[in-house]
Write a protein that holds these residues in place. Structure first.
Motif, short mmCIF file in Angstrom:
data_model
loop_
_atom_site.label_atom_id
_atom_site.label_comp_id
_atom_site.label_asym_id
_atom_site.label_seq_id
_atom_site.Cartn_x
_atom_site.Cartn_y
_atom_site.Cartn_z
N ARG A 292 0.89 -1.23 0.02
CA ARG A 292 0.04 0.10 0.16
C ARG A 292 0.93 1.34 -0.05
O ARG A 292 2.02 1.24 0.77
CB ARG A 292 -0.89 -0.16 1.00
N VAL A 293 0.38 2.22 -0.79
CA VAL A 293 1.26 3.51 -0.57
C VAL A 293 0.21 4.76 -0.27
O VAL A 293 -1.05 4.53 -0.42
CB VAL A 293 1.93 4.02 -1.87
N SER A 294 0.73 5.76 0.33
CA SER A 294 0.03 6.98 0.58
C SER A 294 0.72 8.27 0.58
O SER A 294 2.03 7.95 0.99
CB SER A 294 -0.60 6.59 2.11
N VAL A 295 0.19 9.01 0.00
CA VAL A 295 1.15 10.33 -0.24
C VAL A 295 0.35 11.46 0.83
O VAL A 295 -0.62 11.89 0.62
CB VAL A 295 1.11 10.81 -1.61
N ALA A 296 1.13 11.80 1.73
CA ALA A 296 0.43 12.90 2.77
C ALA A 296 1.22 14.11 2.36
O ALA A 296 2.43 14.31 2.55
CB ALA A 296 0.75 12.42 4.25
N PHE A 297 0.34 15.30 2.27
CA PHE A 297 0.81 16.54 2.29
C PHE A 297 0.55 17.40 3.33
O PHE A 297 -0.59 17.36 3.99
CB PHE A 297 0.16 17.31 0.92
N PHE A 298 1.41 17.91 4.05
CA PHE A 298 1.32 18.46 5.50
C PHE A 298 1.47 20.09 5.23
O PHE A 298 2.77 20.59 4.96
CB PHE A 298 2.29 18.04 6.42
N TYR A 299 0.32 20.82 5.34
CA TYR A 299 0.40 22.45 5.35
C TYR A 299 0.50 23.01 6.66
O TYR A 299 -0.17 22.65 7.38
CB TYR A 299 -0.83 22.60 4.83
N GLU A 300 1.79 23.65 6.69
CA GLU A 300 2.10 24.04 8.24
C GLU A 300 2.10 25.68 8.31
O GLU A 300 1.83 26.31 7.39
CB GLU A 300 3.43 23.56 8.44
N SER A 301 2.47 26.13 9.43
CA SER A 301 2.68 27.42 9.43
C SER A 301 3.71 27.90 9.04
O SER A 301 4.71 27.04 8.47
CB SER A 301 2.43 28.00 11.12
N ASN A 302 4.24 29.21 9.32
CA ASN A 302 5.57 29.64 8.87
C ASN A 302 6.71 29.09 9.51
O ASN A 302 6.16 28.57 10.89
CB ASN A 302 5.77 31.28 9.04
N PHE A 303 7.79 28.77 9.29
CA PHE A 303 8.71 27.85 9.99
C PHE A 303 9.14 28.51 11.40
O PHE A 303 9.20 27.77 12.27
CB PHE A 303 9.94 27.66 9.22
N ASP A 304 9.46 29.84 11.51
CA ASP A 304 9.66 30.59 12.63
C ASP A 304 8.33 31.11 13.32
O ASP A 304 8.72 31.72 14.31
CB ASP A 304 10.42 31.71 12.22
N ALA A 305 7.02 30.80 13.06
CA ALA A 305 6.06 31.30 13.53
C ALA A 305 6.01 30.97 14.95
O ALA A 305 6.00 29.73 15.42
CB ALA A 305 4.66 30.90 12.74
N ALA A 306 5.52 32.19 15.70
CA ALA A 306 5.36 31.71 17.24
C ALA A 306 3.94 31.43 17.66
O ALA A 306 3.06 32.47 17.53
CB ALA A 306 5.83 32.70 18.11
N ILE A 307 3.39 30.19 17.45
CA ILE A 307 1.79 29.77 17.33
C ILE A 307 1.20 29.99 18.94
O ILE A 307 1.84 29.45 20.00
CB ILE A 307 1.59 28.57 16.94
N GLU A 308 0.25 30.68 19.13
CA GLU A 308 -0.36 30.82 20.36
C GLU A 308 -1.72 30.89 20.16
O GLU A 308 -2.21 31.49 19.16
CB GLU A 308 0.40 32.05 21.15
N PRO A 309 -2.65 30.90 21.13
CA PRO A 309 -4.09 30.95 20.93
C PRO A 309 -4.47 32.25 20.34
O PRO A 309 -3.92 33.39 21.05
CB PRO A 309 -4.64 30.74 22.32
N VAL A 310 -5.09 32.42 19.39
CA VAL A 310 -5.38 33.95 18.74
C VAL A 310 -6.74 34.50 19.67
O VAL A 310 -7.43 33.83 20.28
CB VAL A 310 -5.93 33.72 17.27
N GLU A 311 -6.81 35.84 19.79
CA GLU A 311 -7.55 36.45 20.48
C GLU A 311 -9.05 35.98 20.52
O GLU A 311 -9.59 35.90 21.48
CB GLU A 311 -7.47 38.04 20.54
N PHE A 312 -9.58 36.11 19.18
CA PHE A 312 -10.86 35.93 19.05
C PHE A 312 -11.36 34.33 19.35
O PHE A 312 -12.41 34.22 19.72
CB PHE A 312 -11.30 36.28 17.60
N CYS A 313 -10.34 33.57 19.52
CA CYS A 313 -10.55 32.16 19.79
C CYS A 313 -10.51 32.11 21.17
O CYS A 313 -11.26 31.23 22.02
CB CYS A 313 -9.80 31.12 19.12
#
Length: 342
Positions: A292-313
């Protein structure tokens, strides 16, 4: 408890935690209209946004059709992946993954580790290019050049085109997810994902009986969540192997449906949404008598992005951040270094 058979229906379905509803996520209105200045008044697009919200909130996994990627192209990508993994071992080693090339290239069977246990898979990893010094010392372990095999001869051109198309598609889905969370359509642009990192992983799962018993484990890939924002999985049409864990602790097959991608959300979206959307544990168990084969594409944030809970969430979840800030590149490197036998 593991469900013992694939989903029996060929209908368009969403994988929910509890059951399978006869609901489709046809994202064609999103793909066609998300860039239209008047899209906020489009009923079809808003219905897709509602479905995305339901799927991300209740399951974290769903099928998408109407995505604009031609089914013959999806199949051709899987076909060249099969052809590569059928090459002699010595040929595959010509693009062997090493720390020196930024952990890009071919991984032999059992070289990938999940939860401390070798996975019964071989793979090729491709990463978005990182110019030396672009992110200072942060990205040093990931700097390198993608390695393209000589055979099949159309491999690199095909994959580069495919990756470009999926990058654009993923951006549009993330625009829909931004709307689903109650944010502006461009919420993931700029410093969050205006320059998104991506990973494309081509994975081969051998038949278990073809693996020496002393090297054999019970999973093609152990239970895990994905690292970034969004994953699109292009899997063989006729083999059930990808499993998703529901709220009852059952492993539910994500049955292949031709022409669709299996889509799931990752760790960075959990943090960014302050837990409104949660990634779901999934694994791969290939009990089929065929490779079996599977091709997975992972869409990420900017490499250097500091991810934290956004205000409206945060405002929607009691006003308090539930997660600490995470630098995506640091998160990725930690995972990569723990998942690879050196």
């Amino acid at each position: 408890m593991q469900v013992s058979a694939c989903f029996p229906s060929e209908r368009w379905v969403v994988v929910w935690f509890v059951t399978v509803f006869d609901v489709g996520v046809d994202i064609s209105p999103l793909v066609e209209k998300i860039d239209d200045p008047n899209m906020a008044n489009d009923k079809d697009l808003l219905q897709v946004v509602r479905l995305l919200d339901d799927a991300c909130r209740e399951a974290g996994f769903f099928y998408v059709k109407g995505h604009g990627i031609a089914e013959p192209l999806m199949k051709e990508v899987r076909d060249v992946t099969h052809k590569f993994f059928q090459l002699p071992y010595e040929e595959k080693l010509k693009i062997k993954m090493t720390p020196q090339n930024g952990y890009r290239g071919y991984q032999r069977l059992g070289e990938n580790i999940t939860n401390g246990k070798p996975d019964m898979q071989e793979a090729i990893d491709y990463y978005a290019p990182i110019e030396p010094g672009k992110y200072g010392d942060l990205a040093t372990p990931m700097e390198g050049t993608n390695l393209w095999p000589k055979y099949p001869s159309n491999f690199d051109a095909l994959l580069k085109n495919y990756i470009s198309l999926l990058r654009d598609l993923s951006r549009k889905i993330m625009q829909g997810i931004a709307l689903a969370l109650g944010g502006p359509v461009d919420a993931f642009e700029g410093r969050t994902a205006g320059d998104p990192f991506w990973v494309c992983r081509l994975i081969g799962y051998p038949v278990s009986t073809d693996i020496l018993e002393e090297h054999r484990t019970d999973t093609g890939c152990g239970a895990h969540t994905d690292y970034g924002l969004l994953t699109l999985v292009n899997q063989d049409d006729d083999i059930c192997a990808l499993e998703v864990k529901n709220q009852s602790g059952e492993w539910i097959y994500a049955k292949p449906i031709p022409g669709t991608f299996v889509c799931n959300i990752g760790d960075m979206l959990k943090v960014w949404s302050n837990g409104i959307y949660q990634p779901t544990l999934h694994r791969v168990v290939n009990n089929s008598p065929r490779y079996r084969v599977s091709v997975a594409f992972f869409y990420e944030s900017n490499f250097d992005a500091a991810i934290e809970p956004v205000e409206f969430c945060r405002e929607r979840t009691g006003g308090v951040a539930k997660y600490e800030k995470v630098v995506y590149g640091e998160h990725l490197i930690k995972k990569v270094l723990n998942n690879f036998i050196k």
